[in-house]
Design an enzyme around this catalytic site. Structure first.
Site, short mmCIF file in Angstrom:
data_model
loop_
_atom_site.label_atom_id
_atom_site.label_comp_id
_atom_site.label_asym_id
_atom_site.label_seq_id
_atom_site.Cartn_x
_atom_site.Cartn_y
_atom_site.Cartn_z
N CYS A 1 0.82 -1.21 0.00
CA CYS A 1 0.00 0.00 0.00
C CYS A 1 0.86 1.27 0.00
O CYS A 1 1.42 1.62 -1.02
CB CYS A 1 -0.98 -0.07 1.16
SG CYS A 1 -2.44 0.92 0.89
N HIS B 1 -3.40 -5.30 1.92
CA HIS B 1 -2.68 -5.55 3.17
C HIS B 1 -2.76 -7.02 3.60
O HIS B 1 -3.55 -7.36 4.49
CB HIS B 1 -3.33 -4.73 4.29
CG HIS B 1 -3.07 -3.26 4.23
ND1 HIS B 1 -2.09 -2.66 5.00
CD2 HIS B 1 -3.65 -2.28 3.52
CE1 HIS B 1 -2.10 -1.36 4.75
NE2 HIS B 1 -3.02 -1.10 3.85
N GLU C 1 -0.99 -8.56 5.60
CA GLU C 1 -0.63 -8.70 7.02
C GLU C 1 -1.84 -8.55 7.94
O GLU C 1 -1.77 -8.87 9.11
CB GLU C 1 0.48 -7.69 7.40
CG GLU C 1 0.04 -6.26 7.61
CD GLU C 1 -0.27 -5.50 6.32
OE1 GLU C 1 -0.24 -6.10 5.22
OE2 GLU C 1 -0.55 -4.29 6.41
N1 GLN Z 1 -3.61 6.34 1.09
C1 GLN Z 1 -2.36 6.05 1.68
C2 GLN Z 1 -1.23 6.87 1.05
O1 GLN Z 1 -1.46 7.59 0.16
C3 GLN Z 1 -2.03 4.59 1.60
C4 GLN Z 1 -3.01 3.80 2.41
C5 GLN Z 1 -2.46 2.55 3.02
O2 GLN Z 1 -1.24 2.35 3.10
N2 GLN Z 1 -3.34 1.74 3.52
O3 GLN Z 1 -0.12 6.78 1.49
#
Ligand code: GLN
Length: 199
Positions: free
Chosen positions: A87, A179, A181
């Site tokens: 992410c 995610h 995890e």
């Molecule tokens: N929206 C977040 C960002 O721009 C990422 C979201 C996440 O890691 N769950 O960094």
């Protein structure tokens, strides 16, 4: 660095912000050792791989710069250190981010990424899907997730969800926009440990 079969893997987990603890717990379940990167000295320790967790990419990029970690981490990845970005970690590894570029982040992977791509309301959801080389029915938790709009060069698509690319690999660099995890299925972590062992 190649580890002999049976030898414990040692994975560094960037622990500046976000969901790093859950990664450590999953790797521990799989028999790997982990340690946290919180300051520049931590980076000196030997490691077989690095996880950059989900969280807020702008905050993580700012802290990486302030702590003097941005350059050493980037150099290690360019030098072949296996890395997995989940992410926000995916955003930091991308060399091109559409909307909301965290300026001067790692940028080691040839992918175009749309940040907060699903919009505010639909940004968080759960589904299951197939990841090439890992399997079917993998739990995928998306939280204000980015998606990959294009892979270039050596980067390859590993998973798509609703027409968007959500996992990719480029040699020793692996990214997921969800995610793993946060769910109970250890297959994606086991995949990263195999990747790290190979490199
Ligand atoms: N929206 C977040 C960002 O721009 C990422 C979201 C996440 O890691 N769950 O960094």
């Amino acid at each position: 660095m190649t580890r002999a079969e049976g030898q414990k893997m040692k994975i560094a987990v960037l622990a500046l912000q976000g969901a790093f603890l859950e990664h450590e717990q999953m790797l521990c379940r799989l028999g790997a050792d982990t340690f946290e990167i919180r300051k520049a000295e931590d980076w000196e320790k030997p490691k077989d791989g690095l996880i950059i967790p989900g969280g807020e990419s702008t905050t993580q990029a700012k802290l990486l710069r302030e702590l003097g970690l941005m350059e050493p981490v980037r150099e290690a990845i360019i030098g072949g250190l296996p890395v997995w970005g989940t992410c926000a970690g995916l955003i930091l590894l991308a060399d091109h981010v559409v909307n909301g570029v965290p300026s001067g982040s790692l940028g080691t992977m040839s992918i175009d990424v749309c940040r907060n791509a699903y919009g505010r309301q639909s940004g968080s959801f759960f589904t299951t899907g197939t990841i090439e080389g890992i399997g079917d029915g993998i739990p995928m938790t998306f939280i204000r997730a980015p998606y990959i709009s294009r892979v270039r060069g050596n980067a390859r698509i590993l998973a798509e969800c609703g027409g968007h690319i959500v996992a990719a690999i480029q040699d020793h660099q692996f990214v997921t926009s969800f995610h793993p995890e946060l769910n109970d299925d250890p297959r994606v972590h086991a995949y990263f440990l195999r990747l790290a062992r190979r490199h």
